[in-house]
Design a protein around this motif. Sequence first.
Motif, short mmCIF file in Angstrom:
data_model
loop_
_atom_site.label_atom_id
_atom_site.label_comp_id
_atom_site.label_asym_id
_atom_site.label_seq_id
_atom_site.Cartn_x
_atom_site.Cartn_y
_atom_site.Cartn_z
N GLU A 80 0.85 -1.18 0.00
CA GLU A 80 0.00 0.00 0.00
C GLU A 80 0.89 1.23 0.00
O GLU A 80 1.86 1.31 0.76
CB GLU A 80 -0.89 0.00 1.24
CG GLU A 80 -1.90 1.12 1.26
CD GLU A 80 -2.87 0.99 2.42
OE1 GLU A 80 -3.04 1.99 3.15
OE2 GLU A 80 -3.46 -0.09 2.59
N PRO B 76 -3.51 -5.23 -9.02
CA PRO B 76 -3.89 -4.00 -8.34
C PRO B 76 -5.25 -4.14 -7.66
O PRO B 76 -6.18 -4.74 -8.21
CB PRO B 76 -3.97 -2.97 -9.47
CG PRO B 76 -3.19 -3.56 -10.60
CD PRO B 76 -3.35 -5.04 -10.47
N THR C 141 -6.54 -1.20 -6.31
CA THR C 141 -7.05 0.16 -6.53
C THR C 141 -6.48 0.67 -7.85
O THR C 141 -5.57 0.05 -8.42
CB THR C 141 -6.59 1.12 -5.41
OG1 THR C 141 -5.16 1.23 -5.48
CG2 THR C 141 -7.01 0.64 -4.03
N ASP C 142 -7.00 1.80 -8.31
CA ASP C 142 -6.36 2.46 -9.44
C ASP C 142 -4.94 2.81 -9.04
O ASP C 142 -4.68 3.13 -7.87
CB ASP C 142 -7.11 3.74 -9.82
CG ASP C 142 -8.43 3.47 -10.52
OD1 ASP C 142 -8.56 2.40 -11.15
OD2 ASP C 142 -9.33 4.33 -10.44
N GLY C 143 -4.03 2.76 -9.99
CA GLY C 143 -2.64 3.08 -9.71
C GLY C 143 -2.09 4.06 -10.72
O GLY C 143 -2.14 3.82 -11.92
N ASN D 126 1.36 5.42 -10.94
CA ASN D 126 2.67 5.25 -10.32
C ASN D 126 3.80 5.48 -11.31
O ASN D 126 3.58 5.47 -12.52
CB ASN D 126 2.80 3.83 -9.75
CG ASN D 126 1.71 3.52 -8.76
OD1 ASN D 126 1.46 4.28 -7.84
ND2 ASN D 126 1.03 2.40 -8.95
N GLU E 128 -2.63 1.54 -13.62
CA GLU E 128 -3.19 0.23 -13.27
C GLU E 128 -4.64 0.38 -12.84
O GLU E 128 -5.03 1.41 -12.30
CB GLU E 128 -2.36 -0.40 -12.16
CG GLU E 128 -0.90 -0.57 -12.54
CD GLU E 128 -0.03 -1.00 -11.38
OE1 GLU E 128 -0.55 -1.45 -10.34
OE2 GLU E 128 1.21 -0.89 -11.51
N PRO F 105 -8.02 -1.85 -10.91
CA PRO F 105 -8.34 -3.01 -10.09
C PRO F 105 -8.71 -4.21 -10.98
O PRO F 105 -9.42 -4.05 -11.97
CB PRO F 105 -9.55 -2.56 -9.27
CG PRO F 105 -9.44 -1.07 -9.23
CD PRO F 105 -8.82 -0.69 -10.56
N ASN G 49 3.94 6.50 -5.80
CA ASN G 49 2.54 6.80 -6.08
C ASN G 49 2.46 8.29 -6.40
O ASN G 49 2.55 9.13 -5.51
CB ASN G 49 1.68 6.45 -4.87
CG ASN G 49 0.21 6.78 -5.09
OD1 ASN G 49 -0.17 7.39 -6.08
ND2 ASN G 49 -0.62 6.37 -4.15
N TYR H 283 -2.82 3.76 -3.23
CA TYR H 283 -2.62 2.65 -4.17
C TYR H 283 -2.34 1.40 -3.36
O TYR H 283 -1.59 1.42 -2.38
CB TYR H 283 -1.42 2.93 -5.09
CG TYR H 283 -1.02 1.73 -5.91
CD1 TYR H 283 -1.83 1.26 -6.93
CD2 TYR H 283 0.15 1.05 -5.64
CE1 TYR H 283 -1.48 0.15 -7.67
CE2 TYR H 283 0.52 -0.07 -6.38
CZ TYR H 283 -0.30 -0.51 -7.39
OH TYR H 283 0.04 -1.62 -8.12
N ASN I 82 -1.86 -3.11 -3.89
CA ASN I 82 -1.83 -4.27 -4.76
C ASN I 82 -1.50 -5.53 -3.98
O ASN I 82 -1.10 -5.47 -2.82
CB ASN I 82 -0.85 -4.08 -5.94
CG ASN I 82 0.62 -4.19 -5.56
OD1 ASN I 82 1.02 -4.91 -4.66
ND2 ASN I 82 1.45 -3.47 -6.29
#
Length: 110
Positions: free
Chosen positions: A32, A52, A54-56, A58, A72, A74, A90, A96, A98
């Motif tokens: 996280e 993932p 959550t949305d990422g 990065n 990324e 989910p 992030n 974020y 994964n």
Amino acid sequence: MSETGMPEGTKLGTIGDEVIFENDTVRVWKLELQPGEIQAWHQHDLPYLVVPLTDGDNVMRFADGRVKPTAEKPGDALWREPGMPHELENVGTARYANILVEFKSVVKPA
């Protein structure tokens, strides 16, 4: 900076925040990152899959100086081979998270 692009004297960190499952075949990590947070330099010695949660939004920075933005969603499944040290930042405005699965051995059908 050293020749590798990592800050001089950098010690490699862990692959994720915590191992949530492990057996002879896989090791499963949870990671996280809060907005603006950077995961420590680390290196993958095993092939792995990132899922993932959550949305990422990065950025991966590699020891050879390469920078790779990642977007990324989910439920994505991102296969990655072992490679050089890198860090993950992030750069988004939301948390974020994964699940990362390292493959320790090849599974053969019974």
